[in-house]
Design a protein around this motif. Structure first.
Motif, PDB file in Angstrom:
ATOM      1  N   VAL A 184       0.864  -1.183   0.000  1.00 18.03           N
ATOM      2  CA  VAL A 184       0.000   0.000   0.000  1.00 18.03           C
ATOM      3  C   VAL A 184       0.901   1.234   0.000  1.00 18.03           C
ATOM      4  O   VAL A 184       1.837   1.320   0.804  1.00 18.03           O
ATOM      5  CB  VAL A 184      -0.914   0.013   1.247  1.00 18.03           C
ATOM      6  N   HIS A 185       0.633   2.171  -0.896  1.00 23.49           N
ATOM      7  CA  HIS A 185       1.520   3.322  -1.029  1.00 23.49           C
ATOM      8  C   HIS A 185       0.745   4.522  -1.553  1.00 23.49           C
ATOM      9  O   HIS A 185      -0.399   4.383  -2.032  1.00 23.49           O
ATOM     10  CB  HIS A 185       2.679   2.985  -1.976  1.00 23.49           C
ATOM     11  N   PRO A 186       1.316   5.724  -1.474  1.00 19.70           N
ATOM     12  CA  PRO A 186       0.628   6.900  -2.009  1.00 19.70           C
ATOM     13  C   PRO A 186       0.323   6.723  -3.491  1.00 19.70           C
ATOM     14  O   PRO A 186       1.163   6.247  -4.258  1.00 19.70           O
ATOM     15  CB  PRO A 186       1.632   8.037  -1.771  1.00 19.70           C
ATOM     16  N   ALA A 187      -0.882   7.063  -3.881  1.00 18.46           N
ATOM     17  CA  ALA A 187      -1.306   6.894  -5.271  1.00 18.46           C
ATOM     18  C   ALA A 187      -0.374   7.654  -6.212  1.00 18.46           C
ATOM     19  O   ALA A 187      -0.015   8.808  -5.958  1.00 18.46           O
ATOM     20  CB  ALA A 187      -2.744   7.373  -5.436  1.00 18.46           C
ATOM     21  N   GLY A 188       0.012   6.980  -7.294  1.00 18.36           N
ATOM     22  CA  GLY A 188       0.829   7.618  -8.315  1.00 18.36           C
ATOM     23  C   GLY A 188       2.319   7.602  -8.053  1.00 18.36           C
ATOM     24  O   GLY A 188       3.100   8.055  -8.903  1.00 18.36           O
ATOM     25  N   ASN A 189       2.758   7.074  -6.908  1.00 20.65           N
ATOM     26  CA  ASN A 189       4.201   7.066  -6.631  1.00 20.65           C
ATOM     27  C   ASN A 189       4.894   6.079  -7.572  1.00 20.65           C
ATOM     28  O   ASN A 189       4.509   4.912  -7.646  1.00 20.65           O
ATOM     29  CB  ASN A 189       4.454   6.671  -5.180  1.00 20.65           C
ATOM     30  N   PRO A 190       5.936   6.510  -8.304  1.00 23.15           N
ATOM     31  CA  PRO A 190       6.562   5.636  -9.308  1.00 23.15           C
ATOM     32  C   PRO A 190       7.481   4.563  -8.710  1.00 23.15           C
ATOM     33  O   PRO A 190       7.801   3.584  -9.382  1.00 23.15           O
ATOM     34  CB  PRO A 190       7.374   6.618 -10.164  1.00 23.15           C
TER      35      PRO A 190
END
Length: 304
Positions: free
Chosen positions: A179-185
């Motif tokens: 789970v991670h911040p949306a859009g993080n590459p």
């Protein structure tokens, strides 16, 4: 005289003193005098042949023998109550009475509500109380063992390890995801946000084998706080499906692949309570929902 001579009122005294931590507060709870409660406890100790409480200015603390005696007393009193409810419904088939549930946070939020909604529709006479218990130490199964709950929704390792005297079973297995911040590459390069209840024995070996997972930079109180922190861009987390049932739009959920770890969720109860109508009814409903929950989790992951 022996333990078999203990009367229900004596068991109530024992439980009240253990719960309240003193004779005077137990007396208020029971509507009795302090001297009557103290006299009753001495009689119980004589019958059981053990010191049940340490007395002092702090009140009355249960000894290890007292903790065990109080747990037995709660369970005996609960079975007397359950017996009355079951007997009343024997002719009509009606299921009624109290049902006390202990559940960890995400199960209380996302697994229990549909189960309790179905239980209420089928058996409106059942009065349910739910206690949210951290799945640390004795956890939810410990509440059942102590006689404070009739059924616990618990997390299991590779094999269900329950306290002595309890029975249970697995309801569902849920996958872990990144789970991670949306859009993080590059989410795997982010700091780790974690919480105490996460990563039990069921994921520890997998966790240790992942060289890309750092030590936690932030440790939160619960999985809801972890989601909020991840959504605010403070890091990434590895979380089970139930914890992600209400994931905010600010977070993105990524499949960990075929080697992903799983967490087993099941129930714990006593053999005696497992035979009561209300507990049997809820277990049937939970099993039915458990069969469909993994598919819902997969659908949610695909949607992301």
């Amino acid at each position: 005289m022996a333990a078999a001579d203990l009367a229900p009122q004596e068991l109530r005294v024992l439980v009240a003193v253990a719960d309240e931590g003193g004779f005077s507060s137990a007396a208020v709870r029971l509507g009795a005098t302090q001297s009557a409660v103290s006299h009753a406890v001495r009689g119980i100790e004589r019958k059981l042949g053990a010191v049940l409480f340490e007395r002092g200015r702090f009140g009355a603390r249960p000894t290890p023998a007292g903790e065990r005696a109080a747990a037995h007393a709660r369970r005996v009193l609960r079975m007397l109550e359950a017996m009355a409810a079951d007997v009343r419904g024997a002719d009509t088939g009606e299921i009624a009475g109290r049902l006390r549930i202990a559940a960890f946070r995400s199960a209380a939020l996302h697994l229990l509500p549909p189960a309790l909604e179905r239980l209420a529709a089928l058996h409106p006479g059942v009065e349910v109380t739910v206690a949210v218990v951290r799945e640390v130490g004795p956890g939810t199964a410990g509440e059942v063992a102590a006689g404070r709950a009739d059924l616990g929704i618990a997390t299991f390792g590779d094999t269900p390890a329950l306290p002595a005297g309890l029975i249970g079973g697995v309801l569902l297995e849920e996958p872990y995801s990144l789970v991670h911040p949306a859009g993080n590459p590059a989410p795997r390069t982010l700091p780790l946000v974690d919480w105490t209840e996460n990563c039990g024995s069921y994921t520890r070996d997998w966790w240790a084998a992942q060289d890309w997972i750092p030590a936690a930079t932030v440790t939160a109180e619960d999985d809801g706080a972890v989601l909020a922190m991840v959504g605010s861009g403070l890091g990434m987390a590895i979380m089970p499906a139930l914890s992600l049932a209400a994931a905010p739009p600010a977070v993105e959920i990524t499949d960990l692949g075929p080697g992903r770890p799983y967490r087993s969720i099941g129930y714990a109860t006593t053999p005696e309570l497992a035979a009561t109508s209300a507990v049997r009814a809820l277990i049937r409903i939970l099993r039915s929902l458990g069969r469909s929950t993994p598919e819902r989790a997969k659908a949610q992951l695909r949607a992301v």
